[in-house]
Write an enzyme that holds these catalytic residues in place. Structure first.
Site, PDB file in Angstrom:
ATOM      1  N   ASP A   7       0.837  -1.198   0.000  1.00  0.00           N
ATOM      2  CA  ASP A   7       0.000   0.000   0.000  1.00  0.00           C
ATOM      3  C   ASP A   7       0.873   1.250   0.000  1.00  0.00           C
ATOM      4  O   ASP A   7       1.702   1.449   0.889  1.00  0.00           O
ATOM      5  CB  ASP A   7      -0.888  -0.026   1.249  1.00  0.00           C
ATOM      6  CG  ASP A   7      -2.127   0.845   1.115  1.00  0.00           C
ATOM      7  OD1 ASP A   7      -2.016   1.945   0.553  1.00  0.00           O
ATOM      8  OD2 ASP A   7      -3.197   0.420   1.587  1.00  0.00           O
ATOM      9  N   THR A  21      -6.421   4.024  -2.288  1.00  0.00           N
ATOM     10  CA  THR A  21      -6.273   2.620  -1.909  1.00  0.00           C
ATOM     11  C   THR A  21      -7.350   1.716  -2.497  1.00  0.00           C
ATOM     12  O   THR A  21      -7.061   0.679  -3.099  1.00  0.00           O
ATOM     13  CB  THR A  21      -6.283   2.498  -0.374  1.00  0.00           C
ATOM     14  OG1 THR A  21      -5.163   3.219   0.153  1.00  0.00           O
ATOM     15  CG2 THR A  21      -6.194   1.046   0.061  1.00  0.00           C
ATOM     16  N   ASN A  80     -12.093   5.804  -1.890  1.00  0.00           N
ATOM     17  CA  ASN A  80     -12.249   5.137  -0.594  1.00  0.00           C
ATOM     18  C   ASN A  80     -13.651   5.413  -0.048  1.00  0.00           C
ATOM     19  O   ASN A  80     -14.275   4.551   0.571  1.00  0.00           O
ATOM     20  CB  ASN A  80     -11.198   5.621   0.392  1.00  0.00           C
ATOM     21  CG  ASN A  80      -9.794   5.183   0.011  1.00  0.00           C
ATOM     22  OD1 ASN A  80      -9.606   4.201  -0.695  1.00  0.00           O
ATOM     23  ND2 ASN A  80      -8.797   5.939   0.465  1.00  0.00           N
ATOM     24  N   ARG A 102     -10.541  -2.695   3.152  1.00  0.00           N
ATOM     25  CA  ARG A 102     -10.643  -2.542   1.705  1.00  0.00           C
ATOM     26  C   ARG A 102      -9.501  -3.252   0.978  1.00  0.00           C
ATOM     27  O   ARG A 102      -9.662  -3.711  -0.153  1.00  0.00           O
ATOM     28  CB  ARG A 102     -10.718  -1.070   1.312  1.00  0.00           C
ATOM     29  CG  ARG A 102      -9.579  -0.174   1.810  1.00  0.00           C
ATOM     30  CD  ARG A 102      -9.914   1.293   1.536  1.00  0.00           C
ATOM     31  NE  ARG A 102      -8.872   2.217   1.960  1.00  0.00           N
ATOM     32  CZ  ARG A 102      -8.809   2.788   3.157  1.00  0.00           C
ATOM     33  NH1 ARG A 102      -9.741   2.506   4.074  1.00  0.00           N
ATOM     34  NH2 ARG A 102      -7.847   3.650   3.454  1.00  0.00           N
ATOM     35  N   HIS A 115       2.076   8.802   4.438  1.00  0.00           N
ATOM     36  CA  HIS A 115       1.150   9.887   4.772  1.00  0.00           C
ATOM     37  C   HIS A 115       1.733  10.779   5.863  1.00  0.00           C
ATOM     38  O   HIS A 115       1.593  12.007   5.832  1.00  0.00           O
ATOM     39  CB  HIS A 115      -0.183   9.317   5.260  1.00  0.00           C
ATOM     40  CG  HIS A 115      -1.181   9.082   4.173  1.00  0.00           C
ATOM     41  ND1 HIS A 115      -1.732  10.104   3.426  1.00  0.00           N
ATOM     42  CD2 HIS A 115      -1.732   7.932   3.708  1.00  0.00           C
ATOM     43  CE1 HIS A 115      -2.581   9.594   2.545  1.00  0.00           C
ATOM     44  NE2 HIS A 115      -2.596   8.282   2.687  1.00  0.00           N
ATOM     45  N   HIS A 145      -1.081   2.513  -5.320  1.00  0.00           N
ATOM     46  CA  HIS A 145      -0.843   3.901  -5.747  1.00  0.00           C
ATOM     47  C   HIS A 145       0.548   4.309  -5.300  1.00  0.00           C
ATOM     48  O   HIS A 145       1.196   3.612  -4.509  1.00  0.00           O
ATOM     49  CB  HIS A 145      -1.880   4.868  -5.154  1.00  0.00           C
ATOM     50  CG  HIS A 145      -1.972   4.827  -3.653  1.00  0.00           C
ATOM     51  ND1 HIS A 145      -1.040   5.420  -2.831  1.00  0.00           N
ATOM     52  CD2 HIS A 145      -2.892   4.264  -2.824  1.00  0.00           C
ATOM     53  CE1 HIS A 145      -1.370   5.221  -1.566  1.00  0.00           C
ATOM     54  NE2 HIS A 145      -2.488   4.509  -1.528  1.00  0.00           N
TER      55      HIS A 145
END
Length: 556
Positions: free
Chosen positions: A44, A85, A106, A170, A317, A361
């Site tokens: 991720d 994501t 999302n 997810r 992030h 991504h």
């Protein structure tokens, strides 16, 4: 003449008996041996550039093994305009773009009620033996297409097993498709759980794993750098990516604890930012291999194990892909992958396993870092943009609140109010789009009419935005921000979601000696190509929305 003919005949007969005997050719076996296990690894939030930038520091057996023994594409992309994501995970095994698979973010808004919809929410199902909130991800109900796992189970009469695991719901659910089984990490309890969509009772192997409370073993541990200080000299300064006056001021050493002094929800959530959730995820994947006998299916069919590793996204992030923290996390993930691939080799055999590694991504740099590199980069506050747009439209068209709501990267317009005043939908869209083009930080806009009529320009960014727009779900005016900008108002950290290469260019690697030709491939490739290529190798029907190509250049 007769004597000469008889002599020649005698010579021929003698010579014929002297020739060596040639054995009849044995028939060549044409039986095709499919992989016993397809292992799909999704990291991720991993930009391809990080893999290349830090590859000289990788150990043996992890990324280095995949790069050297696999077929890897340096120019591979998540080829849609909203790089987040859920959208990326939906693409991996469906081979479809958002306009078909229906996962456009999302979260998104119901166009009628404007209520928020979470990508994997389903009020008909709850987590099994875990607390469930209304918007928690419990099923793939919003996924509108089939996946490789669905098609494999269809082709084998449901004898193939498809198991997925992730730190995020997810990440697991969208890899599992409609007929696989997903497990995700609960932030409140630290347990890996599933939902009532998949089962009513847990298998024994999962119960044993949870009973041992492996998530608690990291309490009180510190995350510090793995390599010598000199290895991080090229990384961004902590003063830029973790300024002291912000919530991202945490620097090494990073301690995993809580105010209560014992493992609790605060501690479990903290684990996500760092290497330990990935370690837990891979441990659970090992348990699944053993418990489900993956790769040793008694029916002799192929199984699929999907593993989505969530933590790199949290790290990027918080500090950005240019940070020492992100650099170190990738090195630690490399070592974790090396151990996991070694275990797969022992349990199943890598010559029996086809490994695919990609990402959902990439990532933009922290704006302050981009500014230090002389780039035009800022954070764009979407709430202020919404207010300014409504004010402009009211002044120009004489109607209040012609923009109902914002859900990145879409504005939802009030067509009813406009038409009541004689304003056409096209005029409203065009007025909004023209104003937004003049707004600081906006690079381009697209309207519903453009998308519906196929009137977008034939350039890369426009094609990606068209693919990412869903007629039934998306908004009425879509915005593309300028390079290195991103939507957000917090004073630190960074994000993703744009159609620019730093967000779309992700690693794509296939490894499996019996099927794959190792090497570095310069051809353009997309993540949606995974599904088409696996369909070809498994000799099964392609997923219903698949649009990728078979990567024939990599196949033996």
């Amino acid at each position: 003449m007769r004597r000469r003919l008889l002599a020649s005949l005698a010579t021929f007969i003698f010579a014929s008996h002297s020739l060596p005997v040639i054995a009849a050719k044995q028939p060549i076996s044409t039986e095709y041996k499919a992989p016993k296990l397809i292992l799909v690894l999704v990291v991720d939030g991993l930009p391809n550039e990080q893999v290349q930038r830090y590859r000289h520091q990788f150990g043996e057996g992890g990324f280095k093994r995949l790069l050297e023994q696999g077929a890897w594409f340096g120019n591979a992309h998540q080829a849609h305009g909203v790089t987040v994501t859920a959208v990326g995970h939906a693409a991996v095994l469906s081979g479809a773009y958002p306009y078909q698979h229906g996962i456009i973010g999302n979260n998104w808004l119901d166009p009628q009620t404007l209520t928020s919809i979470y990508c994997t929410e389903d009020t008909q199902h709850t987590y099994l033996n875990e607390d469930t909130k209304a918007s928690d991800g419990t099923s793939p109900a919003n996924l509108k297409v089939s996946t490789i796992g669905d098609e494999l189970r269809y082709a084998t009469g449901n004898q193939s097993k498809v198991i997925t695991v992730s730190g995020k719901d997810r990440g697991a659910i969208l890899l599992a498709g409609k007929t696989g089984t997903a497990y995700m990490l609960m932030k409140k309890s630290g347990n890996f759980a599933s939902s009532t969509y998949y089962m009513q009772n847990y298998p024994e192997w999962r119960q044993k794993f949870v009973a041992d409370k492996p998530q608690d073993r990291f309490y009180g541990k510190q995350w510090t750098t793995l390599l010598a200080d000199a290895a991080y000299q090229g990384d961004a300064s902590d003063d830029i990516v973790a300024p002291a006056d912000t919530s991202s001021s945490k620097r090494f050493p990073y301690t995993y604890d809580s105010k209560s002094g014992k493992p609790d929800a605060e501690y479990y959530e903290k684990l996500f930012t760092g290497p330990y959730v990935d370690e837990l995820t891979l441990d659970f994947a090992r348990a699944a291999i053993d418990g489900e006998k993956l790769g040793h299916n008694p029916a002799g069919v192929t199984d699929i194990l999907g593993v989505s590793l969530s933590s790199h996204d949290y790290v990027n992030h918080t500090w950005g892909p240019e940070s020492k923290m992100s650099h170190d996390h990738l090195q630690r993930l490399d070592r974790l992958l090396a151990k996991f691939l070694s275990d797969v080799d022992k349990k199943v055999g890598l010559d029996n396993t086809l490994v695919v590694l990609t990402a959902d991504h990439g990532f933009a740099n922290v704006p302050e870092f981009s500014q230090s590199m002389k780039r035009d980069a800022y954070r764009l506050d979407s709430s202020k943009m919404l207010l300014a747009l409504n004010q402009h439209l009211q002044e120009k068209l004489g109607v209040e609140k012609l923009v109902r709501k914002w859900s990145a990267p879409h504005f939802f317009l009030n067509y009813t109010a406009a038409e009541a005043k004689g304003i056409t939908r096209t005029d409203l869209e065009n007025a909004a789009a023209r104003y937004l083009l003049s707004y600081k930080g906006v690079a381009n806009t697209y309207t519903r009419s453009q998308f519906e009529n196929g009137m977008v320009p034939n350039d890369r960014i426009s094609r990606l935005m068209q693919r990412g727009w869903n007629k039934q779900l998306s908004g009425d005016v879509s915005v593309v921000i300028k390079p290195f900008w991103y939507f957000g108002s917090t004073p630190a950290g960074t994000s993703h979601g744009s159609p620019y290469a730093y967000d779309t260019n992700v690693p794509l690697i296939f490894m499996g000696k019996p099927w794959i030709k190792a090497g570095a491939y310069s051809q353009y490739a997309e993540v949606v190509d995974i599904a088409s290529t696996l369909s070809h190798l498994l000799r099964i029907r392609m997923p219903s929305g698949a649009e990728g190509r078979v990567l024939t250049e990599t196949l033996k």
